[in-house]
Design a protein around this motif. Structure first.
Motif, short mmCIF file in Angstrom:
data_model
loop_
_atom_site.label_atom_id
_atom_site.label_comp_id
_atom_site.label_asym_id
_atom_site.label_seq_id
_atom_site.Cartn_x
_atom_site.Cartn_y
_atom_site.Cartn_z
N PRO A 110 0.84 -1.20 0.00
CA PRO A 110 0.00 0.00 0.00
C PRO A 110 0.88 1.25 0.00
O PRO A 110 2.10 1.17 0.18
N VAL A 111 0.25 2.39 -0.17
CA VAL A 111 0.96 3.66 0.02
C VAL A 111 1.43 3.74 1.47
O VAL A 111 0.88 3.10 2.37
N ARG A 112 2.49 4.50 1.71
CA ARG A 112 2.96 4.84 3.05
C ARG A 112 3.25 3.61 3.91
O ARG A 112 3.00 3.60 5.10
N SER A 113 3.80 2.59 3.30
CA SER A 113 4.05 1.34 4.03
C SER A 113 5.53 1.02 4.16
O SER A 113 5.89 -0.06 4.62
N GLY A 114 6.40 1.93 3.76
CA GLY A 114 7.83 1.70 3.88
C GLY A 114 8.50 1.19 2.62
O GLY A 114 9.64 0.74 2.67
N PHE A 122 7.65 -11.67 -6.25
CA PHE A 122 6.81 -10.67 -5.59
C PHE A 122 7.08 -10.67 -4.10
O PHE A 122 7.03 -11.73 -3.45
N VAL A 123 7.38 -9.49 -3.57
CA VAL A 123 7.50 -9.30 -2.13
C VAL A 123 6.34 -8.41 -1.69
O VAL A 123 6.17 -7.30 -2.21
N PHE A 124 5.55 -8.91 -0.76
CA PHE A 124 4.40 -8.17 -0.26
C PHE A 124 4.79 -7.49 1.05
O PHE A 124 5.15 -8.17 2.01
N ARG A 179 6.89 -7.47 6.89
CA ARG A 179 6.20 -6.38 7.58
C ARG A 179 7.16 -5.23 7.82
O ARG A 179 8.31 -5.44 8.19
N TYR A 180 6.63 -4.03 7.65
CA TYR A 180 7.42 -2.82 7.88
C TYR A 180 7.97 -2.80 9.30
O TYR A 180 9.12 -2.42 9.52
N GLU A 181 7.15 -3.19 10.25
CA GLU A 181 7.58 -3.17 11.65
C GLU A 181 8.77 -4.10 11.87
O GLU A 181 9.70 -3.76 12.63
N ASP A 182 8.78 -5.26 11.23
CA ASP A 182 9.92 -6.17 11.34
C ASP A 182 11.13 -5.62 10.60
O ASP A 182 12.28 -5.78 11.04
N LEU A 183 10.88 -4.97 9.47
CA LEU A 183 11.97 -4.40 8.68
C LEU A 183 12.72 -3.34 9.47
O LEU A 183 13.96 -3.28 9.41
#
Length: 232
Positions: free
Chosen positions: A6-10, A102-104, A153-157
C-alpha cells in the motif's frame, strides 16, 4: 522483482536498502502500468492483430523494454519495481513477467492511514485517508491471495532489518550484502516517485513509530487489521 505494498508502508525504505545490493537495481517508482499503446489507424491495429498482438500484449512489450533498458543501464543483474499502484495491476504484471518475484510489504493499517493523511493534510481528512488507503490494502490482499511470494512487515523491517534483508535475499536467490543496512543517500527526491523523509535520508534503517493501540484504529480499518493479524 516487484514490491507490492500500500501507500505509506515503507516501500521507499525497502527499495533504498535493496538498491544498495550489488546485484539489485531499485530505481524510483516507474509507473509502467500507466504507459499505454494506441492505434492511430485501423490498419495499424489490423497489422498488429496479424502478428498476434493485441493492445495489452503490445503494452507488455513496452513495459518490458522500459525495465530492460533501465536494468542494462544500471549494470546490475535484477531490477526492483515498487510503485504502490502496481497492486491494482498484479494480474497484468504476472502475465507480462511470468518469472517475476513478488515481495508483499505490509504495515499496520492505522499507521498507513495516519501517514497518508500526514503526507497531504490539506488534500484529505483522516477519514478520507483511511478510506483511500484501504483501497490499496485490499488490492495488496487480493494480490497476496493470487500470487506466490514473500510477505514481510514494515515493523519487522525497521526492528530487525538484517533478518528481513536476509530473508528477501534468500527469496531472490542473491547473496546477503551488508550494504542493505547502511544504504547511503537514496536519489528519490521527487514526490510521486518516492518519499523523501528524514528517516530515509539518514542512510540507515531507523526504528518505526509505535504501533497504534486498538482504540486508535478507525472502524473502517479493523477488518483489515484482523486479516493482517494486527488485531485479534
Amino acid at each position: 522483482m516487484f514490491i507490492i505494498s500500500p501507500v505509506r508502508s515503507g516501500s521507499t525504505l525497502l527499495r533504498a536498502m535493496l538498491n544498495a545490493h550489488p546485484d539489485l537495481h531499485a530505481p524510483h517508482e516507474l509507473h509502467v502500468r500507466r504507459l499505454r499503446v494506441e492505434f492511430d489507424t485501423s490498419l495499424a491495429e489490423k497489422a498488429m492483430e496479424a502478428l498476434g498482438h493485441d493492445r495489452a500484449d503490445l503494452e507488455h512489450l513496452l513495459w518490458d523494454r522500459v525495465l530492460h533498458r533501465e536494468l542494462v543501464r544500471s549494470g546490475k543483474r535484477f531490477i526492483v519495481e515498487k510503485t504502490p499502484a502496481n497492486a491494482f495491476a498484479y494480474e497484468r504484471l504476472a502475465a507480462c513477467w511470468p518469472g517475476a518475484r513478488f515481495v508483499f510489504l505490509l504495515r499496520h493499517p492505522a499507521s498507513i492511514a495516519s501517514s497518508w493523511h500526514e503526507a497531504s493534510p490539506d488534500r484529505r481528512t483522516p477519514d478520507e485517508a483511511a478510506a483511500d488507503a484501504l483501497r490499496y490494502m485490499k488490492a495488496v490482499q487480493r494480490a497476496r491471495a493470487a500470487l506466490p511470494g514473500l510477505t514481510v512487515r514494515y515493523e519487522d523491517l525497521t526492528t530487525d532489518p538484517e533478518r528481513i534483508g536476509r530473508e528477501i535475499c534468500d527469496f531472490l536467490g542473491v547473496p546477503w550484502a551488508a550494504e542493505l543496512l547502511s544504504y547511503g543517500t537514496p536519489d528519490v527526491v521527487t514526490k510521486g516517485l518516492g518519499d523523501w523523509k528524514d528517516k530515509i535520508r539518514s542512510g540507515t534503517v531507523q526504528q518505526g513509530r509505535d504501533l497504534p493501540g486498538p482504540d486508535q484504529v478507525p472502524e473502517v480499518l479493523k477488518s483489515m487489521c484482523r486479516t493482517w493479524e494486527y488485531l485479534t
